[in-house]
Write a protein that holds these residues in place. Structure first.
Motif, PDB file in Angstrom:
ATOM      1  N   TYR A 243       0.938  -1.317   0.181  1.00 37.59           N
ATOM      2  CA  TYR A 243       0.075  -0.131   0.166  1.00 37.59           C
ATOM      3  C   TYR A 243       0.903   1.228  -0.034  1.00 37.59           C
ATOM      4  O   TYR A 243       1.285   1.524   1.113  1.00 37.59           O
ATOM      5  N   GLY A 244       1.082   1.763  -1.125  1.00 40.81           N
ATOM      6  CA  GLY A 244       2.233   2.755  -1.396  1.00 40.81           C
ATOM      7  C   GLY A 244       3.599   1.945  -1.638  1.00 40.81           C
ATOM      8  O   GLY A 244       3.484   0.667  -1.133  1.00 40.81           O
ATOM      9  N   ASP A 245       4.526   2.604  -1.789  1.00 42.25           N
ATOM     10  CA  ASP A 245       5.917   2.022  -1.928  1.00 42.25           C
ATOM     11  C   ASP A 245       6.773   1.811  -0.716  1.00 42.25           C
ATOM     12  O   ASP A 245       7.837   1.286  -0.905  1.00 42.25           O
TER      13      ASP A 245
ATOM     14  N   ARG B 135      -6.587  -0.343  -4.460  1.00 40.31           N
ATOM     15  CA  ARG B 135      -7.541   0.643  -5.186  1.00 40.31           C
ATOM     16  C   ARG B 135      -8.014   1.609  -4.015  1.00 40.31           C
ATOM     17  O   ARG B 135      -8.146   2.769  -4.571  1.00 40.31           O
ATOM     18  N   PHE B 136      -8.682   1.213  -2.914  1.00 38.70           N
ATOM     19  CA  PHE B 136      -9.031   1.869  -1.729  1.00 38.70           C
ATOM     20  C   PHE B 136      -8.152   2.931  -1.475  1.00 38.70           C
ATOM     21  O   PHE B 136      -8.268   4.111  -1.480  1.00 38.70           O
ATOM     22  N   TYR B 137      -6.877   2.520  -1.325  1.00 40.47           N
ATOM     23  CA  TYR B 137      -5.658   3.466  -0.780  1.00 40.47           C
ATOM     24  C   TYR B 137      -5.480   4.261  -1.685  1.00 40.47           C
ATOM     25  O   TYR B 137      -5.318   5.820  -1.191  1.00 40.47           O
TER      26      TYR B 137
ATOM     27  N   HIS C 196     -11.332  11.930   3.824  1.00 42.79           N
ATOM     28  CA  HIS C 196     -11.919  11.952   5.193  1.00 42.79           C
ATOM     29  C   HIS C 196     -12.571  10.644   5.609  1.00 42.79           C
ATOM     30  O   HIS C 196     -12.486  10.466   7.019  1.00 42.79           O
ATOM     31  N   VAL C 197     -12.905   9.952   4.896  1.00 42.53           N
ATOM     32  CA  VAL C 197     -13.488   8.475   4.991  1.00 42.53           C
ATOM     33  C   VAL C 197     -12.137   7.510   5.697  1.00 42.53           C
ATOM     34  O   VAL C 197     -12.242   6.920   6.576  1.00 42.53           O
ATOM     35  N   TYR C 198     -11.200   7.770   4.803  1.00 48.09           N
ATOM     36  CA  TYR C 198      -9.971   7.071   5.148  1.00 48.09           C
ATOM     37  C   TYR C 198      -9.515   7.643   6.628  1.00 48.09           C
ATOM     38  O   TYR C 198      -9.244   6.626   7.752  1.00 48.09           O
TER      39      TYR C 198
END
Length: 382
Positions: free
Chosen positions: A13-15, A54-56, A65-67
């Protein structure tokens, strides 16, 4: 006798988590310790992993703001909550199989892995990759936590982690961030002028703010400035920027750059999101950062921490971003102040520090894989 072996667990999730694992592999290899890198969630639950990726990525653009709400809500949950119990079971079977096959002497987490514990007698270490600690990082199974700062060590202690189980190491970065090649070679490789100051903009998966188009002309028109956009694997963004700046001699646009340390070495400032690993790389490179509209959650916490220490600035809109860039470009006392602040935070040998500590403890046998009893209900229930 065979070399010691370490299982390095990360998530895609990211590098950043992968880069930390690579930095640790580099440090461990120098001490004759083998390592195996595994993206555990991708291995054990590929469909769930693809959805989470995809969500990330989407959270930065469509629903930050949901995250942030999810980050805060899970940070406040009791460790015995049904949701966390479910999360804590993900990947456990795959991890058990990995341990049986690889027979590691140590497991190192660079992501808050939910699948532990799996096997008594194998010590577990956790390398935190932010400047703050979400409660999901905490586990009574961890023999030691490697953290970015003294402040973070105190935060963990306040959450029940005994002081003897923390090490202030910095967030591990690859050696090349503190040992760049000569500037002339870097300028030539990327088509940059040695007579201009370079602004590095890390766009990547998050893209660039819509406000950039309104404020960029004034910034890019500065005769003493050249701007480098790094778009990562975001091909549509790269094509859009290439088209927009095809006639701008002072702008360079790139996709994924493997050795981003080179561009950091010749830049006067970095515009980026507030990922902990990118910020650690900037600290190692002595590079002031301008953090644009940090997402609620760990990135906002990272941003506020570095800004409070004078090592970064936060821009919440295009006007503030333009102001910070031009001020840092021309204000030499501000540049000196930020670099002095960076010097107080940076841990350029962070990966070496962690690797050396691991090597010492593996050699001594002091890590037994039986975690110390926690001193608070938070950890006692995990």
């Amino acid at each position: 006798m065979a070399n010691r072996k370490v299982l390095l667990l990360y998530a895609g999730y990211g590098d950043g988590h992968l880069q930390v694992s690579r930095a640790l592999r580099e440090g461990l290899r120098d001490r004759g310790i083998d390592s195996v890198l595994v993206d555990l969630i991708a291995l054990s639950h590929p469909c769930l992993d693809a959805f989470c990726r995809r969500f990330y990525r989407s959270s930065y653009t469509w629903f930050p703001h949901v995250y942030g709400w999810m980050y805060g809500a899970t940070n406040r949950l009791s460790p015995e909550h049904a949701l966390l119990n479910r999360l804590n079971s993900l990947g456990r079977s795959a991890l058990r199989a990995l341990v049986d096959r690889e027979k590691p002497d140590l497991i190192v987490n660079t992501f808050p892995m939910p699948a532990l514990p799996v096997n008594a007698g194998i010590p577990v270490c956790t390398v935190l990759t932010d400047f703050t600690a979400h409660s999901r990082w905490l586990s009574k199974q961890a023999d030691v936590y490697y953290v970015a700062t003294e402040d973070l060590a105190k935060e963990l202690h306040s959450k029940g982690v005994p002081a003897e189980r923390t090490r202030v190491s910095g967030i591990p970065t690859l050696e090349r961030f503190r040992r760049p090649v000569g500037c002339d070679r870097i300028h030539a490789r990327f088509g940059l002028s040695a007579r201009k100051k370079t602004l590095l903009v890390m766009a990547g998966a998050a893209g660039i703010p819509a406000e950039w188009e309104q404020m960029s002309d004034g910034v890019l028109a500065s005769p003493e400035l050249q701007t480098v956009f790094v778009c990562g694997h975001n091909r549509p963004l790269r094509l859009k920027l290439e088209a927009a700046y095809r006639h701008a001699a002072q702008v360079r646009v790139f996709g994924y750059v493997e050795d981003i340390s080179m561009l950091m070495a010749v830049s006067f400032a970095l515009v980026t999101k507030a990922g902990g690993v990118t910020l650690s790389e900037a600290l190692t490179a002595n590079l002031p950062a301008i953090l644009f509209r940090p997402v609620p959650g760990q990135e906002r916490a990272n941003a506020h921490y570095l800004a409070s220490k004078g090592a970064a600035m936060i821009a919440m809109n295009g006007s503030e971003l333009s102001h910070h860039i031009l001020r840092l470009l021309r204000d030499e006392p501000l540049q000196r102040h930020m670099r002095d602040s960076i010097a107080r935070l940076r841990q350029p040998r962070s990966a070496e520090t962690v690797a050396a500590d691991i090597a010492e403890h593996l050699a001594s046998g002091r890590w037994t894989g039986k975690a110390v009893e926690a001193s608070s209900p938070l950890l006692a229930q995990t």
